[in-house]
Scaffold this motif. Structure first.
Motif, PDB file in Angstrom:
ATOM      1  N   UNK A  75      26.161  -4.490  29.177  1.00  8.18           N
ATOM      2  CA  UNK A  75      25.201  -5.157  28.289  1.00  8.18           C
ATOM      3  C   UNK A  75      24.200  -4.189  27.669  1.00  8.18           C
ATOM      4  N   UNK A  76      23.900  -3.105  28.353  1.00  3.89           N
ATOM      5  CA  UNK A  76      22.861  -2.184  27.882  1.00  3.89           C
ATOM      6  C   UNK A  76      23.465  -0.826  27.523  1.00  3.89           C
ATOM      7  N   UNK A  77      23.530   0.087  28.514  1.00  6.32           N
ATOM      8  CA  UNK A  77      23.924   1.447  28.181  1.00  6.32           C
ATOM      9  C   UNK A  77      24.522   2.183  29.371  1.00  6.32           C
ATOM     10  N   UNK A  78      25.732   2.653  29.215  1.00  5.79           N
ATOM     11  CA  UNK A  78      26.344   3.543  30.204  1.00  5.79           C
ATOM     12  C   UNK A  78      25.561   4.850  30.269  1.00  5.79           C
ATOM     13  N   UNK A  79      25.231   5.373  29.100  1.00  4.44           N
ATOM     14  CA  UNK A  79      24.581   6.689  29.003  1.00  4.44           C
ATOM     15  C   UNK A  79      23.280   6.745  29.803  1.00  4.44           C
ATOM     16  N   UNK A  80      22.405   5.762  29.639  1.00  3.94           N
ATOM     17  CA  UNK A  80      21.109   5.776  30.301  1.00  3.94           C
ATOM     18  C   UNK A  80      21.257   5.604  31.811  1.00  3.94           C
ATOM     19  N   UNK A  81      22.141   4.695  32.219  1.00  5.40           N
ATOM     20  CA  UNK A  81      22.288   4.422  33.642  1.00  5.40           C
ATOM     21  C   UNK A  81      22.884   5.620  34.372  1.00  5.40           C
ATOM     22  N   UNK A  82      23.904   6.244  33.804  1.00  4.21           N
ATOM     23  CA  UNK A  82      24.533   7.397  34.459  1.00  4.21           C
ATOM     24  C   UNK A  82      23.554   8.562  34.552  1.00  4.21           C
ATOM     25  N   UNK A  83      22.701   8.741  33.549  1.00  4.04           N
ATOM     26  CA  UNK A  83      21.689   9.810  33.592  1.00  4.04           C
ATOM     27  C   UNK A  83      20.787   9.657  34.816  1.00  4.04           C
ATOM     28  N   UNK A  84      20.283   8.452  35.030  1.00  5.82           N
ATOM     29  CA  UNK A  84      19.409   8.203  36.188  1.00  5.82           C
ATOM     30  C   UNK A  84      20.182   8.393  37.494  1.00  5.82           C
ATOM     31  N   UNK A  85      21.411   7.910  37.519  1.00 12.94           N
ATOM     32  CA  UNK A  85      22.223   8.033  38.728  1.00 12.94           C
ATOM     33  C   UNK A  85      22.506   9.493  39.079  1.00 12.94           C
TER      34      UNK A  85
END
Length: 428
Positions: A75-85
């Motif tokens: 729903x939002x962003x793969x890019x942002x979530x993977x960066x934090x992870x």
């Protein structure tokens, strides 16, 4: 409109980034087995049963946070979530090397699982946003190769590192690269074709229209609740659960299994541990190519799982007295389990709309993570309880045979799956 007309540059811009990201995630899942074989239990006063629990706690954290991560990625962003992870799991993995107590190590391993929980559904959503159905098994293979390729070199390097500097240095050295890679990921990764500058307007439209066209043959699924109630989703979840019982018991405890009853050094254990993963690297791409060519995903899941189950049964029959025969069978089992992943993770995007496939993949993978937790704990516990891995072989064989049977119950073709999904949705 054929896949050959889609821009080939996607393979060079998207998949190397996904490959490296997924590779770094697998460092932290497999290296605890080397720490266990090289003295962490002695240094921290860990019993064998507690060591099994610590090794498997990663997957418990992994289990709880799969679905929220998958839904956010969709729903939002793969890019942002993977960066934090990436930032979180790199820091936590390095922290594993400085803990001084059992509770602290348990907490770090559990938190590490939480930090990495989103990476698998994120990568699958990422590939689904960029590659068509007829390409997907091969595209999945490229990033999934990060698993055996990483464990391949990690096995060799970890053997040398633990022998030369100990398990603490190994954890720290193998955690920090994820933090550095986070900066590269956020700079180059983009969620969808429309977000990049290296495609022309016509190329972006072609990719989007091809992916949209594929959705027209699917039965409508209104929401996640409806998707989570479909029979195919739960058959896939069951398959991955039982496959993970065997696979992660093998992945986590292979160094300890190889060291049992031998006088091999950790360096030699590292080299031998790398062999099954080399076989997986060589075999995964041909199998995924055939899966794309024949469009019969379940055959390329069920048959290798059955072969792996038979290999573990033979390992139980031969026992530990025939080391090289046992090593050969372990290699066959490892390769057979690995080649199932690309076709398996191609099934859900082919039978569910893009609006719900991320959450469904996360649910399937979370059930698989529960199997990973139970499998890694059970294999370590049984080996410690009995003093040899024979009972573990029987456990893994039974799990893989059940997984193969469940895989055979999945619809054979995309059309069969769509009809089954439509019937299930109508019934609900």
């Amino acid at each position: 409109m054929t896949d050959a007309t889609l821009p080939a540059k996607r393979w060079w811009f998207i998949l190397p980034v996904a490959f490296i990201t997924y590779s770094l995630a697998y460092l932290d899942r497999a290296n605890y087995g080397f720490a266990a074989a090289s003295g962490i239990e002695h240094d921290l006063g860990i019993s064998r049963s507690t060591s099994s629990l610590i090794g498997s706690l990663f997957f418990l954290g992994y289990f709880f946070f799969q679905v929220p991560g998958g839904i956010y990625a969709e729903r939002r962003s793969v890019r942002k979530l993977v960066f934090v992870c990436l930032l979180a799991w790199g820091a936590l993995a390095a922290l594993s090397g400085v803990v001084t107590s059992i509770p602290a190590l348990m907490l770090v391993r559990f938190a590490l699982g939480i930090a990495e929980a989103a990476v698998m559904p994120c990568m699958l959503v990422f590939v689904t946003n960029w590659f068509s159905r007829r390409e997907r098994s091969r595209a999945n293979t490229v990033f999934l190769l990060g698993n055996p390729a990483t464990v391949l070199w990690m096995s060799v390097v970890s053997g040398y590192m633990t022998q030369a500097w100990g398990w603490r240095v190994m954890f720290i050295a193998q955690g920090l690269p994820a933090v550095l890679w986070a900066l590269v990921w956020v700079a180059v990764a983009r969620d969808k074709p429309s977000h990049v500058k290296w495609l022309t307007t016509d190329e972006k439209a072609l990719i989007e229209s091809t992916l949209s066209q594929e959705q027209k043959g699917l039965a409508p699924v209104r929401n996640y609740r409806e998707a989570f109630r479909t029979a195919t989703v739960w058959k896939l979840a069951g398959t991955l659960f039982f496959q993970s019982l065997g696979f992660y018991g093998f992945l986590l405890w292979l160094p300890s299994i190889l060291r049992h009853g031998t006088t091999l050094s950790m360096v030699n254990i590292g080299w031998l541990s790398a062999v099954p993963y080399l076989g997986a690297v060589l075999c995964m791409l041909p199998c995924s190519w055939m899966s794309d060519r024949l469009q019969n995903r379940r055959m390329f899941v069920a048959v290798p799982l059955a072969i792996a189950g038979i290999a573990f049964l033979l390992l139980y029959a031969f026992g530990a007295s025939h080391f090289w025969m046992s090593f050969g069978l372990l290699t066959v089992a490892g390769v057979a389990m690995y080649v199932t992943f690309p076709p398996f993770f191609s099934i859900a995007p082919e039978v569910l709309p893009r609006t719900v496939v991320g959450g469904a993949l996360a649910l399937i993978n979370s059930i698989g993570a529960l199997g990973s937790f139970l499998g890694s704990f059970a294999v370590g516990y049984l080996s410690g309880l009995t003093g040899d891995p024979a009972t573990s072989y029987l456990f893994m064989a039974a799990a893989l045979v059940i997984a193969a049977a469940l895989a055979l119950s999945v619809p054979r073709s995309r059309q069969d799956a769509a009809r089954t999904l439509a019937a299930t949705t109508l019934t609900n």
